[in-house]
Design a protein around this motif. Structure first.
Motif, short mmCIF file in Angstrom:
data_model
loop_
_atom_site.label_atom_id
_atom_site.label_comp_id
_atom_site.label_asym_id
_atom_site.label_seq_id
_atom_site.Cartn_x
_atom_site.Cartn_y
_atom_site.Cartn_z
N LEU A 1 1.19 1.65 0.25
CA LEU A 1 2.43 1.12 0.82
C LEU A 1 2.79 1.83 2.11
CD1 LEU A 1 4.55 0.72 -2.45
CD2 LEU A 1 3.83 -1.13 -0.92
N ILE B 1 10.13 5.07 0.58
CA ILE B 1 9.19 4.89 -0.53
C ILE B 1 9.15 6.22 -1.28
CG2 ILE B 1 6.82 4.39 -1.21
CD1 ILE B 1 6.51 2.89 1.45
N VAL C 1 10.63 1.14 -3.59
CA VAL C 1 10.65 0.83 -2.16
C VAL C 1 12.06 0.34 -1.85
CG1 VAL C 1 9.67 -0.52 -0.28
CG2 VAL C 1 8.22 0.21 -2.20
N VAL D 1 4.39 -5.36 2.51
CA VAL D 1 4.53 -5.02 1.08
C VAL D 1 3.74 -6.02 0.24
CG1 VAL D 1 6.13 -4.81 -0.85
CG2 VAL D 1 6.75 -3.86 1.39
N VAL E 1 -0.04 -5.35 0.01
CA VAL E 1 -0.40 -4.28 -0.93
C VAL E 1 -0.28 -4.78 -2.37
CG1 VAL E 1 0.22 -1.99 -1.79
CG2 VAL E 1 0.28 -2.46 0.67
#
Length: 276
Positions: free
Chosen positions: A122, A136, A145, A171, A174
């Motif tokens: 991330l 994060i 997050v 995001v 990932v």
């Protein structure tokens, strides 16, 4: 002649009388000696009889003590056998417990490795974004997050800004690469009251903002909807005091919470347990 015979007879009688007295005295002495010996023997016999009774009692006591020792030894043998069996069971239980602890630790280590890999991915995807806009972190093994309100939405609105979509796209990249991850999108507001024709209160606003993010992730970036949860928390989980403008700005945020999948965690534990 006759006179001589009388004298001779008298002498014979006298001589006989003297011999009888000596023999009598000797017999009497012998009888006394014998009586003394008999008395001594009787005393010794009685002593022996008494000693014999004492020895019989001692023999009885010894036999009873021996029987008690035999019974005690038998009981101790039984107890020792049970103790050995219980000890063996305890050792087996301890061994099994140690294996469970080892499996649990291994599972925790693997889970921590997965968590670390997710955080690294991330942070690598998002890059050097201002920490005030996005954070994060990991708390108690859960990845969070947190995206600030000013990055995602305009004031009092729930439609996502174009700048925020860029972050959400990173995001999503990932998350899509880790199909075993599920997450929840939480909307948070400050405590300032709000009421419009389309927003009833802060509960309503926090939910609308969460569902807006979920829709963007699903419709524009292809995140499977079954892996997402939309939730509103209103202003009841603040990060700072709502008495200042700075505090309220921190509290207005949207948080993506990676949900721990307990079934997968237990599966990791089971995989580490010995097979019977």
């Amino acid at each position: 002649m006759r006179k001589l015979m009388i004298v001779s007879a008298s002498a014979l009688v006298l001589l006989s009388s003297c011999v009888s007295q000596k023999k009598y005295a000797a017999l009497e002495a012998k009888q006394k000696e014998t009586q003394d010996m008999l008395n001594t023997a009787t005393v010794k016999l009685n002593a022996c009889l008494a000693q014999s009774e004492t020895m019989k009692e001692q023999i009885t006591d010894l036999r009873n003590a021996n029987n008690n020792l035999i019974n005690t030894q038998g009981n101790l043998t039984t107890l020792s056998a049970k103790g050995a069996e219980n000890l063996e069971k305890s050792l087996e239980q301890m061994k099994e417990k140690d294996l469970q602890i080892k499996a649990f630790r291994d599972a925790m280590n693997r889970k921590d490795s997965v968590t670390l890999a997710l955080v690294t991915s991330l942070k690598g995807a998002i890059g050097n974004l201002n920490d005030e806009d996005i954070e994060i972190n990991v708390e108690k093994g859960v990845v969070y997050v947190s995206i600030s309100d000013k990055l995602l939405f305009n004031s009092g609105r729930w439609d996502v800004t174009n700048r925020a979509k860029e972050v959400l796209g990173k995001v999503a990249t990932v998350v899509k690469n880790k199909p075993d991850i599920e997450f929840m999108v939480e909307g948070h507001t400050d405590s300032q009251p709000i009421s419009t024709s389309v927003i009833e209160d802060n509960w309503d606003l926090s939910v609308k903002r969460a569902t807006s993010v979920v829709r963007i992730l699903q419709e524009e970036f292809g995140v499977p909807p079954e892996r997402m949860v939309a939730a509103g928390r209103s202003y009841y989980v603040p990060l700072a005091s709502n008495d200042t403008a700075e505090g309220r700005a921190r509290n207005r945020r949207t948080r993506i919470v990676v949900l721990p999948k307990l079934d997968q965690f237990y599966k990791m534990i089971e995989e580490g347990m010995p097979k019977n």
